[in-house]
Design a protein around this motif. Structure first.
Motif, PDB file in Angstrom:
ATOM      1  N   ASP A 205       0.817  -1.208   0.000  1.00 32.70           N
ATOM      2  CA  ASP A 205       0.000   0.000   0.000  1.00 32.70           C
ATOM      3  C   ASP A 205       0.850   1.257   0.000  1.00 32.70           C
ATOM      4  O   ASP A 205       0.505   2.253  -0.649  1.00 32.70           O
ATOM      5  CB  ASP A 205      -0.945   0.001   1.206  1.00 32.70           C
ATOM      6  N   ASP A 206       1.966   1.225   0.714  1.00 38.15           N
ATOM      7  CA  ASP A 206       2.872   2.376   0.677  1.00 38.15           C
ATOM      8  C   ASP A 206       3.462   2.561  -0.717  1.00 38.15           C
ATOM      9  O   ASP A 206       3.601   3.701  -1.191  1.00 38.15           O
ATOM     10  CB  ASP A 206       3.993   2.212   1.706  1.00 38.15           C
ATOM     11  N   LEU A 207       3.804   1.478  -1.384  1.00 35.58           N
ATOM     12  CA  LEU A 207       4.363   1.591  -2.734  1.00 35.58           C
ATOM     13  C   LEU A 207       3.343   2.209  -3.684  1.00 35.58           C
ATOM     14  O   LEU A 207       3.664   3.122  -4.456  1.00 35.58           O
ATOM     15  CB  LEU A 207       4.799   0.219  -3.244  1.00 35.58           C
ATOM     16  N   VAL A 208       2.117   1.719  -3.647  1.00 33.75           N
ATOM     17  CA  VAL A 208       1.082   2.248  -4.535  1.00 33.75           C
ATOM     18  C   VAL A 208       0.809   3.717  -4.231  1.00 33.75           C
ATOM     19  O   VAL A 208       0.725   4.562  -5.138  1.00 33.75           O
ATOM     20  CB  VAL A 208      -0.200   1.401  -4.415  1.00 33.75           C
ATOM     21  N   HIS A 209       0.691   4.059  -2.952  1.00 35.62           N
ATOM     22  CA  HIS A 209       0.451   5.460  -2.599  1.00 35.62           C
ATOM     23  C   HIS A 209       1.645   6.345  -2.966  1.00 35.62           C
ATOM     24  O   HIS A 209       1.469   7.506  -3.348  1.00 35.62           O
ATOM     25  CB  HIS A 209       0.154   5.573  -1.102  1.00 35.62           C
ATOM     26  N   GLN A 210       2.842   5.805  -2.881  1.00 38.53           N
ATOM     27  CA  GLN A 210       4.031   6.562  -3.276  1.00 38.53           C
ATOM     28  C   GLN A 210       3.978   6.877  -4.773  1.00 38.53           C
ATOM     29  O   GLN A 210       4.291   8.004  -5.201  1.00 38.53           O
ATOM     30  CB  GLN A 210       5.291   5.760  -2.945  1.00 38.53           C
ATOM     31  N   LEU A 212       1.265   7.066  -6.683  1.00 38.83           N
ATOM     32  CA  LEU A 212       0.190   8.032  -6.903  1.00 38.83           C
ATOM     33  C   LEU A 212       0.619   9.429  -6.454  1.00 38.83           C
ATOM     34  O   LEU A 212       0.310  10.430  -7.118  1.00 38.83           O
ATOM     35  CB  LEU A 212      -1.066   7.586  -6.164  1.00 38.83           C
ATOM     36  N   PHE A 213       1.323   9.506  -5.352  1.00 40.69           N
ATOM     37  CA  PHE A 213       1.865  10.771  -4.847  1.00 40.69           C
ATOM     38  C   PHE A 213       2.795  11.389  -5.892  1.00 40.69           C
ATOM     39  O   PHE A 213       2.713  12.589  -6.196  1.00 40.69           O
ATOM     40  CB  PHE A 213       2.614  10.489  -3.546  1.00 40.69           C
ATOM     41  N   GLU A 218       4.127  17.681  -9.349  1.00 37.02           N
ATOM     42  CA  GLU A 218       4.891  18.111 -10.521  1.00 37.02           C
ATOM     43  C   GLU A 218       6.372  18.289 -10.205  1.00 37.02           C
ATOM     44  O   GLU A 218       7.221  18.253 -11.103  1.00 37.02           O
ATOM     45  CB  GLU A 218       4.308  19.428 -11.062  1.00 37.02           C
ATOM     46  N   SER A 219       6.705  18.480  -8.946  1.00 34.46           N
ATOM     47  CA  SER A 219       8.098  18.720  -8.568  1.00 34.46           C
ATOM     48  C   SER A 219       8.924  17.438  -8.519  1.00 34.46           C
ATOM     49  O   SER A 219      10.155  17.502  -8.403  1.00 34.46           O
ATOM     50  CB  SER A 219       8.150  19.398  -7.190  1.00 34.46           C
ATOM     51  N   ILE A 220       8.282  16.286  -8.620  1.00 34.67           N
ATOM     52  CA  ILE A 220       8.998  15.014  -8.500  1.00 34.67           C
ATOM     53  C   ILE A 220       9.312  14.455  -9.875  1.00 34.67           C
ATOM     54  O   ILE A 220       8.430  14.302 -10.726  1.00 34.67           O
ATOM     55  CB  ILE A 220       8.171  13.985  -7.703  1.00 34.67           C
ATOM     56  N   SER A 221      10.570  14.124 -10.092  1.00 30.61           N
ATOM     57  CA  SER A 221      10.979  13.446 -11.326  1.00 30.61           C
ATOM     58  C   SER A 221      12.249  12.647 -11.043  1.00 30.61           C
ATOM     59  O   SER A 221      12.917  12.861 -10.035  1.00 30.61           O
ATOM     60  CB  SER A 221      11.225  14.448 -12.464  1.00 30.61           C
ATOM     61  N   GLY A 222      12.550  11.713 -11.935  1.00 33.09           N
ATOM     62  CA  GLY A 222      13.727  10.883 -11.761  1.00 33.09           C
ATOM     63  C   GLY A 222      13.475   9.729 -10.818  1.00 33.09           C
ATOM     64  O   GLY A 222      12.341   9.330 -10.567  1.00 33.09           O
ATOM     65  N   PRO A 223      14.539   9.178 -10.226  1.00 33.62           N
ATOM     66  CA  PRO A 223      14.398   7.980  -9.400  1.00 33.62           C
ATOM     67  C   PRO A 223      13.800   8.250  -8.031  1.00 33.62           C
ATOM     68  O   PRO A 223      14.050   9.297  -7.417  1.00 33.62           O
ATOM     69  CB  PRO A 223      15.840   7.479  -9.276  1.00 33.62           C
ATOM     70  N   LEU A 224      12.984   7.300  -7.562  1.00 29.57           N
ATOM     71  CA  LEU A 224      12.474   7.275  -6.195  1.00 29.57           C
ATOM     72  C   LEU A 224      12.679   5.865  -5.663  1.00 29.57           C
ATOM     73  O   LEU A 224      12.226   4.904  -6.302  1.00 29.57           O
ATOM     74  CB  LEU A 224      10.973   7.582  -6.146  1.00 29.57           C
ATOM     75  N   ASN A 225      13.316   5.722  -4.539  1.00 30.74           N
ATOM     76  CA  ASN A 225      13.448   4.393  -3.956  1.00 30.74           C
ATOM     77  C   ASN A 225      12.089   3.930  -3.434  1.00 30.74           C
ATOM     78  O   ASN A 225      11.523   4.549  -2.528  1.00 30.74           O
ATOM     79  CB  ASN A 225      14.484   4.383  -2.830  1.00 30.74           C
ATOM     80  N   GLY A 226      11.579   2.857  -4.042  1.00 31.29           N
ATOM     81  CA  GLY A 226      10.306   2.275  -3.623  1.00 31.29           C
ATOM     82  C   GLY A 226      10.547   1.315  -2.477  1.00 31.29           C
ATOM     83  O   GLY A 226      10.364   0.099  -2.605  1.00 31.29           O
ATOM     84  N   THR A 227      10.958   1.876  -1.350  1.00 27.62           N
ATOM     85  CA  THR A 227      11.340   1.096  -0.169  1.00 27.62           C
ATOM     86  C   THR A 227      10.856   1.819   1.073  1.00 27.62           C
ATOM     87  O   THR A 227      10.635   3.033   1.060  1.00 27.62           O
ATOM     88  CB  THR A 227      12.870   0.939  -0.081  1.00 27.62           C
ATOM     89  N   GLN A 279      14.830   8.601   0.325  1.00 26.98           N
ATOM     90  CA  GLN A 279      15.117   9.962   0.756  1.00 26.98           C
ATOM     91  C   GLN A 279      14.308  11.008  -0.003  1.00 26.98           C
ATOM     92  O   GLN A 279      13.795  11.966   0.586  1.00 26.98           O
ATOM     93  CB  GLN A 279      16.615  10.248   0.597  1.00 26.98           C
ATOM     94  N   ARG A 280      14.171  10.850  -1.304  1.00 27.34           N
ATOM     95  CA  ARG A 280      13.457  11.870  -2.080  1.00 27.34           C
ATOM     96  C   ARG A 280      11.975  11.911  -1.728  1.00 27.34           C
ATOM     97  O   ARG A 280      11.367  12.991  -1.711  1.00 27.34           O
ATOM     98  CB  ARG A 280      13.650  11.615  -3.573  1.00 27.34           C
ATOM     99  N   SER A 281      11.375  10.770  -1.449  1.00 27.59           N
ATOM    100  CA  SER A 281       9.969  10.759  -1.036  1.00 27.59           C
ATOM    101  C   SER A 281       9.801  11.444   0.314  1.00 27.59           C
ATOM    102  O   SER A 281       8.860  12.224   0.525  1.00 27.59           O
ATOM    103  CB  SER A 281       9.457   9.319  -0.970  1.00 27.59           C
ATOM    104  N   LEU A 282      10.702  11.144   1.239  1.00 29.28           N
ATOM    105  CA  LEU A 282      10.630  11.780   2.549  1.00 29.28           C
ATOM    106  C   LEU A 282      10.819  13.292   2.436  1.00 29.28           C
ATOM    107  O   LEU A 282      10.095  14.071   3.072  1.00 29.28           O
ATOM    108  CB  LEU A 282      11.686  11.176   3.482  1.00 29.28           C
TER     109      LEU A 282
END
Length: 303
Positions: A205-210, A212-213, A218-227, A279-282
């Protein structure tokens, strides 16, 4: 949000469908079968042979976000030469063929969420791995590098691209937990190898919500650790799962050569250590509902 999903019949794809606010468009090798399998979600499916042809342009009408999750399963079957070729081509050629279509559309989607994997980092011991960490050019690392590179071609057409580097996904009715439960219920749970290798897990659920987030920001691009923010060692994972199941975990780890004899080259993946943190999600303000392993496992196993 009008979404198009590849890999929609998979473990993550199905959960993603439950979180969307309107029926999705799906690309599948067998569209009729996909519509039957996903009937409760009222999807519209289109046929697509991902490795061998561009995606059908008609599928993208009105679509503003793409979740590209398709790929040959890593953990199913021995890694024969043919299997390794499917692992590569399903991701690299499939992404290339998807991007070829969307960059030529008159009305392009605004964002492409194109999956990658923590295999990008290779075996890194206890090094803390943010999204800025360098890749390792082993088999999975090279696939991830090429996989992400193909998705980045969409940027040239003005499409925002996000690459979730997905870790070990935990959830009920499938994923990594589904493969682990039987030996633990039998009291045969044990660490793998030294047990010191870090496991970059995440609740589904955190992965899916991440994802969707990321699609909405619009400010998010590139890699995000799905962890999850708190990766654990294999030994810690083993003890925690045993505790939640109320089962012993005192058996010694099987020798590495036994593990490799049993499942082949994939054993190397199980023994790799990736202490990946999101880190980028946080930094972007994303809230994890399950940042710690024990509550995540208790929620999953209560179902």
């Amino acid at each position: 949000m009008r979404a198009l999903i590849t890999g929609a019949t998979g473990f993550v794809g199905r959960r993603l469908l439950t979180k969307l606010d309107q029926p999705a468009v799906v690309l599948s090798r067998n569209a009729a079968k996909a519509e039957r399998t996903l009937a409760k979600f009222e999807v519209t499916a289109f046929d697509w042979d991902a490795e061998n042809q561009p995606a059908p342009a008609e599928a993208f009408e009105g679509v503003d976000v793409i979740f590209h999750l398709a790929g040959e399963p890593v953990s199913e079957g021995r890694w024969t030469k043919a299997k390794k070729e499917r692992l590569r081509e399903s991701r690299v050629a499939g992404t290339r063929n998807l991007v070829q279509t969307i960059t030529q559309l008159a009305n392009k989607p605004r964002v492409l969420i194109s999956a990658s994997a923590v295999g990008y980092y290779g075996d890194r011991g206890d090094e803390i791995l943010t999204e800025d960490a360098s890749p390792r050019e082993d088999f999975l690392g090279e696939i991830c590098i090429s996989w992400e590179r193909e998705s980045h071609a969409a940027r040239l057409a003005g499409i925002r691209v996000v690459n979730p580097r997905i870790g070990i996904v935990l959830g009920e009715h499938g994923g990594a937990i589904g493969k682990m439960l039987t030996p633990f219920w039998l009291g045969l749970g044990s660490p793998l190898g030294s047990g010191k290798q870090y496991m970059p897990w995440i609740h589904i659920d955190d992965l899916v919500h991440q994802m969707l987030f990321a699609a909405e920001r619009e400010s998010i691009s590139g890699p995000l650790n799905g962890t999850a923010p708190n990766p654990v060692t294999n030994l810690e994972f083993t003890k925690t799962l045993g505790k939640v199941l109320n089962r012993p975990t005192f058996l010694p780890a099987p020798p590495t050569f036994v593990l490799k004899a049993a499942i082949g080259e994939f054993a190397n993946v199980l023994l790799q250590s990736q202490r990946a943190v999101p880190q980028r999600s946080l930094d972007a303000g994303f809230h994890f509902h399950y940042p710690d392993l024990e509550p995540a496992l208790r929620q999953i196993l209560a179902k």
